[in-house]
Design a protein around this motif. Sequence first.
Motif, PDB file in Angstrom:
ATOM      1  N   MET A  77     -16.595  23.101  10.560  1.00  0.00           N
ATOM      2  CA  MET A  77     -15.641  22.187   9.951  1.00  0.00           C
ATOM      3  C   MET A  77     -14.692  22.955   9.044  1.00  0.00           C
ATOM      4  O   MET A  77     -15.136  23.802   8.260  1.00  0.00           O
ATOM      5  CB  MET A  77     -16.388  21.120   9.143  1.00  0.00           C
ATOM      6  N   HIS A  78     -13.416  22.691   9.164  1.00  0.00           N
ATOM      7  CA  HIS A  78     -12.447  23.192   8.205  1.00  0.00           C
ATOM      8  C   HIS A  78     -11.208  22.301   8.280  1.00  0.00           C
ATOM      9  O   HIS A  78     -10.415  22.393   9.207  1.00  0.00           O
ATOM     10  CB  HIS A  78     -12.066  24.651   8.467  1.00  0.00           C
ATOM     11  N   LEU A  79     -11.080  21.432   7.302  1.00  0.00           N
ATOM     12  CA  LEU A  79      -9.952  20.514   7.254  1.00  0.00           C
ATOM     13  C   LEU A  79      -9.456  20.438   5.822  1.00  0.00           C
ATOM     14  O   LEU A  79     -10.209  20.086   4.913  1.00  0.00           O
ATOM     15  CB  LEU A  79     -10.354  19.122   7.742  1.00  0.00           C
ATOM     16  N   ARG A  80      -8.205  20.776   5.615  1.00  0.00           N
ATOM     17  CA  ARG A  80      -7.577  20.659   4.302  1.00  0.00           C
ATOM     18  C   ARG A  80      -6.465  19.628   4.413  1.00  0.00           C
ATOM     19  O   ARG A  80      -5.642  19.695   5.319  1.00  0.00           O
ATOM     20  CB  ARG A  80      -7.005  22.010   3.851  1.00  0.00           C
ATOM     21  N   LYS A  81      -6.435  18.675   3.491  1.00  0.00           N
ATOM     22  CA  LYS A  81      -5.489  17.568   3.621  1.00  0.00           C
ATOM     23  C   LYS A  81      -4.960  17.149   2.257  1.00  0.00           C
ATOM     24  O   LYS A  81      -5.718  17.048   1.287  1.00  0.00           O
ATOM     25  CB  LYS A  81      -6.192  16.389   4.299  1.00  0.00           C
ATOM     26  N   LYS A  82      -3.677  16.875   2.201  1.00  0.00           N
ATOM     27  CA  LYS A  82      -3.024  16.356   1.001  1.00  0.00           C
ATOM     28  C   LYS A  82      -2.498  14.961   1.308  1.00  0.00           C
ATOM     29  O   LYS A  82      -1.907  14.732   2.363  1.00  0.00           O
ATOM     30  CB  LYS A  82      -1.875  17.274   0.585  1.00  0.00           C
ATOM     31  N   ILE A  83      -2.732  14.026   0.381  1.00  0.00           N
ATOM     32  CA  ILE A  83      -2.332  12.637   0.584  1.00  0.00           C
ATOM     33  C   ILE A  83      -1.509  12.177  -0.617  1.00  0.00           C
ATOM     34  O   ILE A  83      -1.878  12.439  -1.770  1.00  0.00           O
ATOM     35  CB  ILE A  83      -3.554  11.705   0.733  1.00  0.00           C
ATOM     36  N   THR A  84      -0.411  11.488  -0.350  1.00  0.00           N
ATOM     37  CA  THR A  84       0.371  10.836  -1.403  1.00  0.00           C
ATOM     38  C   THR A  84       0.144   9.339  -1.302  1.00  0.00           C
ATOM     39  O   THR A  84       0.314   8.749  -0.231  1.00  0.00           O
ATOM     40  CB  THR A  84       1.875  11.141  -1.245  1.00  0.00           C
ATOM     41  N   TYR A  85      -0.258   8.729  -2.406  1.00  0.00           N
ATOM     42  CA  TYR A  85      -0.539   7.298  -2.436  1.00  0.00           C
ATOM     43  C   TYR A  85       0.523   6.548  -3.238  1.00  0.00           C
ATOM     44  O   TYR A  85       0.904   6.971  -4.333  1.00  0.00           O
ATOM     45  CB  TYR A  85      -1.901   7.018  -3.084  1.00  0.00           C
ATOM     46  N   ARG A  86       0.962   5.424  -2.698  1.00  0.00           N
ATOM     47  CA  ARG A  86       1.768   4.490  -3.487  1.00  0.00           C
ATOM     48  C   ARG A  86       0.834   3.760  -4.455  1.00  0.00           C
ATOM     49  O   ARG A  86      -0.340   3.567  -4.163  1.00  0.00           O
ATOM     50  CB  ARG A  86       2.477   3.480  -2.583  1.00  0.00           C
ATOM     51  N   LEU A  87       1.379   3.327  -5.582  1.00  0.00           N
ATOM     52  CA  LEU A  87       0.552   2.643  -6.574  1.00  0.00           C
ATOM     53  C   LEU A  87      -0.064   1.374  -5.986  1.00  0.00           C
ATOM     54  O   LEU A  87      -1.218   1.042  -6.277  1.00  0.00           O
ATOM     55  CB  LEU A  87       1.375   2.308  -7.822  1.00  0.00           C
ATOM     56  N   SER A  88       0.701   0.672  -5.161  1.00  0.00           N
ATOM     57  CA  SER A  88       0.194  -0.572  -4.578  1.00  0.00           C
ATOM     58  C   SER A  88      -0.994  -0.325  -3.651  1.00  0.00           C
ATOM     59  O   SER A  88      -1.855  -1.195  -3.490  1.00  0.00           O
ATOM     60  CB  SER A  88       1.311  -1.287  -3.816  1.00  0.00           C
ATOM     61  N   GLU A  89      -1.074   0.853  -3.027  1.00  0.00           N
ATOM     62  CA  GLU A  89      -2.215   1.176  -2.165  1.00  0.00           C
ATOM     63  C   GLU A  89      -3.495   1.327  -2.976  1.00  0.00           C
ATOM     64  O   GLU A  89      -4.598   1.062  -2.476  1.00  0.00           O
ATOM     65  CB  GLU A  89      -1.956   2.486  -1.424  1.00  0.00           C
ATOM     66  N   LEU A  90      -3.351   1.751  -4.223  1.00  0.00           N
ATOM     67  CA  LEU A  90      -4.518   2.023  -5.060  1.00  0.00           C
ATOM     68  C   LEU A  90      -4.944   0.830  -5.900  1.00  0.00           C
ATOM     69  O   LEU A  90      -6.071   0.802  -6.402  1.00  0.00           O
ATOM     70  CB  LEU A  90      -4.232   3.214  -5.980  1.00  0.00           C
ATOM     71  N   LEU A  91      -4.052  -0.141  -6.043  1.00  0.00           N
ATOM     72  CA  LEU A  91      -4.344  -1.288  -6.900  1.00  0.00           C
ATOM     73  C   LEU A  91      -5.688  -1.950  -6.564  1.00  0.00           C
ATOM     74  O   LEU A  91      -6.486  -2.237  -7.468  1.00  0.00           O
ATOM     75  CB  LEU A  91      -3.198  -2.303  -6.828  1.00  0.00           C
TER      76      LEU A  91
END
Length: 287
Positions: A4-18
Motif C-alpha cells: 500500500m502507498h497512497l498519499r492524498k490531499k483533500i480540500t473541504y468546503r465548510l458546508s461539507e464539514l458542518l
Amino acid sequence: MTTMHLRKKITYRLSELLPYINWAYFYHAWQVKDEGERERLRTEAEQLLQTYEHRYHAYALFLLADANSDGDDLVIDGVRFPLLREQQYAPRGYSLCLSDFVRPMSQGIPDTIGIFATTVDRSMETDFCRDEYQQLMMQLLADRLAEAAAEKMHEEVRKVDWGYAPDEQLTISELHAEKFQGIRPAVGYPSLPDASCNFIIDRLLHLSSIGIRLTENGAMRPHASVSGLMLAHPRAHYFSVGKIDEQQLRDYARRRAVPVALMRRFLGAIVVDDANLSHRDEATSDK
C-alpha cells in the motif's frame, strides 16, 4: 503480496464539514449548559459558517503506507517512528504501546498504517483580531472544523481509500462515539503524548503542503490543526501512556536520536523521577 502507498490531499468546503462537527466540545469551550443558550450559539455559528463558505476552507492530508512494528517502534515506508509504552503498573496487568496493533516485522508480512493531518486556512484564526468575541467564535469554530475534517477524512479512508470497512453505515453520533473499527490517535493525546512526533509526521507527509508549520517543539500552526495515526486492527483501542520513568525517557531519546535533555523538554510533565515512580508503585500495590 499486496502493498500500500497512497498519499492524498483533500480540500473541504465548510458546508461539507458542518454535519461532522462535534458541538459538545464547542459548548464546553463556552462553558454553556443552558439548552436555550446552546441553541443560540449553534445557530450563530452555523450562520457564520454559511457566511464564510467561500472565504475559508479546511484541508486534510494523509498517507496510507506499508508498515510493521519493531518493538516499540513503527517502521513506515522505511521511516522509523518510535513510540512510548505504558509503564508496568498499568491496572490491567500489562502495558500497551500503539505498535502492539501493527503486525510485527519478524513475521515478514507488511501491514498498513495511516498518517494524517488536518487544518484550516490560517486567516480564519487571524482575520477577527479587532473583535474579541468574533475572534473567539472563529477560533473555536476553526478547532471544530479541523476535528470535523479528521472525522470525515477517516470515514472516507475506512470505506474507500483503505477500504477495510466498505459497508460501514454509522450515524454522526456513532462516529463521535468511535463505534468504527480501528482508532485515530492524535498527537498530543494520551496514547501519543509527544508533540515532537510531528517532526516525523512532517517527514512522511510534508505538512507545509496544507499550510501547517511546526514550532521548535513540534506544535502545529495554525493552532486549529490535528495530526496523528490511523490504525485498523479490530482490537485497537485507546489508552493513556501516563507517566514514564527515567529509563524509558533515555530509551525513547535513544530511539528518536534526540539528546535526553531535549526529549525531557519535549515530554515535560509526563516524565517522573525513579523515586516518585517507585513511591507510586508501592502505593498502588497496597490498595
